[in-house]
Design an enzyme around this catalytic site. Structure first.
Site: not given
Ligand code: ZN
Length: 314
Positions: A14-15, A207, A240, A249
């Site tokens: 996802r991220d 995170h 993002c 990340n």
């Molecule tokens: Zn993130």
């Protein structure tokens, strides 16, 4: 605070890929999830149920869910921003845990999810309740807890108050997210300690994005301050769409290497993670930011002594 076991939530599907320009095929996303599970991941953020016009990379959320391996020992997390997203995630029948997000500043909350800061807290609580009503769990993340791309400094008291308000709704944990990668270990130590106290007995998850190279230092500081769960993304992919300049990340293999070498178990198999990194680099058509993916793990020294004569390196 020191612990000998940390849970890592794998967020690459996802991220990790949501901000990538190259469209990733559904089959490759599912293969990434399968490979991460083979490497030991047991909680994975698999997709997000958001407007496909805003985040085209996540338009296949339902298809990904349908293809997920059936495993009783794995928790699949679906990120949702509102009731509609929650309904979609629940309707798949494959999501175990809803991921809700509140944002620490009004400007970022508006850009990210069209809500005020307080509105995002309310949405978060609503999502947690919807999950519980159908027998699922929910996790909650406070985005931009360490700094905002539009408003700069974020008051710690505000983050603590938001964490407390969301904790009352009963998520499995509260996460502090450094969405734009501006945190430093001293700030992380302070905020994690305070939020831990505020939401006790709920655990704290963290995170971090490695936008300015402080990601691993922040992970270490968070663990020392009592965080029990860390989000990470194989290869260090990530970003993002609404946070200018946000980089990936912290990389799962980098975090796993650091923690395992420090005597903290993650349940992950480093060699397999490195294999997944190399596979993912081919899928993405580029080198990935993770460092252990390039360098490999701790040197393996052969136990035989008969070949010493042939060694020439000093
Ligand atoms: Zn993130």
């Amino acid at each position: 605070m020191y612990t000998n076991r940390i849970e890592i939530v794998e967020v690459s599907a996802r991220d990790g890929i949501q901000n990538e320009k190259r469209a990733v095929a559904t089959a490759d996303k599912v293969a990434l999830i399968e490979r991460a599970i083979e490497a030991g991941a047991r909680r994975l953020e698999v997709t997000s149920f958001v407007n496909p016009r805003a985040v085209p990379q996540m338009a296949d959320a339902e298809e990904v869910c349908t293809a997920l391996p059936q495993r009783d020992d794995v928790t699949y997390v679906g990120l949702v921003m509102n009731a509609r997203g929650a309904d979609r995630a629940i309707a798949t029948g494959r999501i175990d845990q809803l991921g809700a997000v509140a944002v620490s500043t009004d400007t970022f909350a508006m850009r990210n999810q069209g809500q005020t800061r307080d509105g995002s807290v309310e949405a978060c609580r609503d999502i947690i309740e919807r999950a519980q009503n159908v027998g699922l769990t929910a996790q909650a993340t406070l985005a931009a807890s360490f700094g905002c791309p539009f408003e700069g400094e974020v008051a710690e008291d505000r983050v603590i108050a938001m964490a407390r308000a969301i904790a009352e709704a009963g998520p499995v944990e509260i996460a502090l997210a450094d969405t734009i990668g501006v945190g430093n270990p001293a700030h992380v130590d302070r905020l994690v300690s305070k939020v831990r106290e505020a939401v006790d007995p709920l655990p704290v998850r963290v995170h971090f994005h490695n936008t300015r190279g402080t990601g691993l230092a922040n992970v270490w500081a968070a663990i020392q301050a009592g965080a029990q769960v860390v989000d990470a993304s194989i290869g260090g992919l990530g970003g993002c769409p609404f946070a200018p300049g946000a980089a990936g990340n912290v990389a799962t293999e980098d975090v796993a290497f650091m923690l395992e070498r420090a005597g903290i178990q993650t349940g992950l198999d480093l060699e397999r993670l490195i294999d997944v990194n190399h596979w993912l680099a081919e899928v993405m058509g580029k080198d990935l930011p993770a460092m252990v993916g390039k360098a490999g793990g701790f040197p393996k020294v052969e136990e035989t002594s008969e070949d010493t004569e042939e060694r020439t390196a000093a």
